[in-house]
Each structure stands twice: as C-alpha cells, then as structure tokens.
Design an enzyme around this catalytic site. Sequence first.
Site: not given
Length: 309
Positions: A154, A201, A216, A248, A257, A267
């Site tokens: 992503h 996501h 990112h 997260h 990261y 990431e």
Amino acid sequence: MAMTGVLRPGHAQIRVLNLEESIKFYRDVMGLIETGRDDQGRVYFKCWDEQDHSSYIIREAPQAGVDFIGFRVLDEATLESLESNLNAYGVETRRLPAGDLLETGERVRFTLPSGHEFELFATKTKVGNGMPLTNPGPWCADAEKGISPIRFDHALLYGPNIADVKKIFVDVLGFFMVERVIAEDNTTEVGIWLSCSHKVHDIAFVEHPEPGKLHHCSFLMESWERVLRGGDIMSMNKVEVDIGPTRHGITRGCTIYAWDPSGNRFETFMGGYHPYPDYECLTWTMDNFGQGLDYPQRKLHESFLTIVS
C-alpha cells in the site's frame, strides 16, 4: 469476497536522486528483484512473491517523491467501465498506451484532488515468483535475499482535499473506508484508510497543505520475525530508521519505517485485521492519535507527521 472491480495496488513509480545508489539499495538491501530497464531511464523491480512483471519503478530526478500510483483492475471491460464512471463523475482521464510502462497494457491516468497522479490498468505480463504453478514450495532462494518483502502492499499519500479524494475512491472506484482520524472538531477527517479488498488498507491519505506528497510506500512481510530481521539488515547497512519496530493502533499492523538513500520513506509491514465492506469504519480522535500511530509508546513522532517527499 468476490473481487470484480479494482483488485489491488499494482505499482508505484518513485523518484530517486542517484539511480545507481538506489538500484543497489533496492536490490541488495531491500532484496527486490530487478526485472527490466527502459529507454526513459527507469528501472523496474518486483517483490519475490509477486507474479506481475513489476510493482516498484524508480527513475533519477532532482527531487525525491512519487510520480504515480497504479492499481490493477479485473479486466479490460472493467477498465473501460471505470474510465467511463470517472468521466461521468467529472474526473478527466487520459489514456497511456500499452508498452509505455514495460510489459504493461493501456493505463487510465487521472489527477486526484490531492495533487497525486493515479492510474488504473488491466494487463501486465506475469513473470511468476520463481516457483512452479504445479506443486510449488512455500518459498524460493529469492525469499532470503536482503529484507525480501512479499509484495508492494500500500501507500500513504499526503495532500489537500482528501474529502474529495474519498468521494472518488468510495463513490466511483468502489473502495470502502476502514479507519479514519478526525480533527479536534470531531467531524473533519484528516486521515483516511481505504480498502478495495479484504486488507486493512490498500491506500491511505492524510490532509496536508502541499499537493502530491509521498509519505511512504509499504512492503508486506510474512511475519513479525521477518520485520525484526529486516530491522537487523537495516542496521547492518546503516539505513536510517524513522520509527520502530512497533505496532500501530490504526490497522493493528506491526512495522518499521525507514528512508531509502534519497529520503523516500518506506515501510516493512505485517499483520492487521481483515475487514469486509460491511464492517463499520473505526474512528481515532486527535487526542489519541499517538496511540493510533505508536501503540506501545502512545507517541506522536514529529518526523512521521512532518517529513514527506
């Protein structure tokens, strides 16, 4: 679930400051597989378990950042339909010819209200993942080279007008909202996480005054242990790390990261839950965004919020 429209992130084209330095970084440290070079000076890579010819493309430029993000759609009929729907919605599109991007068919390109170039495509040559289609093993030698992510997973993009971006993705392209961050007024969305699949996501946006910025690109790792191994490899190669290893609150993903040699953040990511379109969107408030970003430390890292390319 049945996937009949936009399938997944297909590729990102990233600007780098020094091409040869970047080739060595993505090939030797990240462990991506080089699959081609073109007469525009672009170098093409894929992750070891991807079947498509390429998912990550770099070119040398005076400024780092992202040129465009592309998503693969089901087939040519879907591409035609989505192009028509975008035009009917008022989004101007343009066609890029087959072969303009190596081993890739026609692409439908449009500019988002956030200033990002986005495109859809239906065909790309499949080169496989180094294993047979009959009786394959679980991994191959390429899975052990460098950090060796599984796939380009992503991107998080920073820019203005994300409320209008959200409408295009939800109302036209068929994405659904998974999570969001709302401002102090408890209404305005300043961050949105969107999916076109059952992933937590496939693309995300954060409100930002400058258009077209890259926060990112994310590469999927198979396990938390592989994320930690990736962190070891970063340290061995003196890669500058931004955040992590950590987890997260938003998406529940586990992550590191770091920056490539040009200052493009990337990431290494694993985990997250598996939403479906009927799931209710999760909301994070600004007073708890630190926990959303870095759950163990409950900390808003200044670099994460302010440094983009």
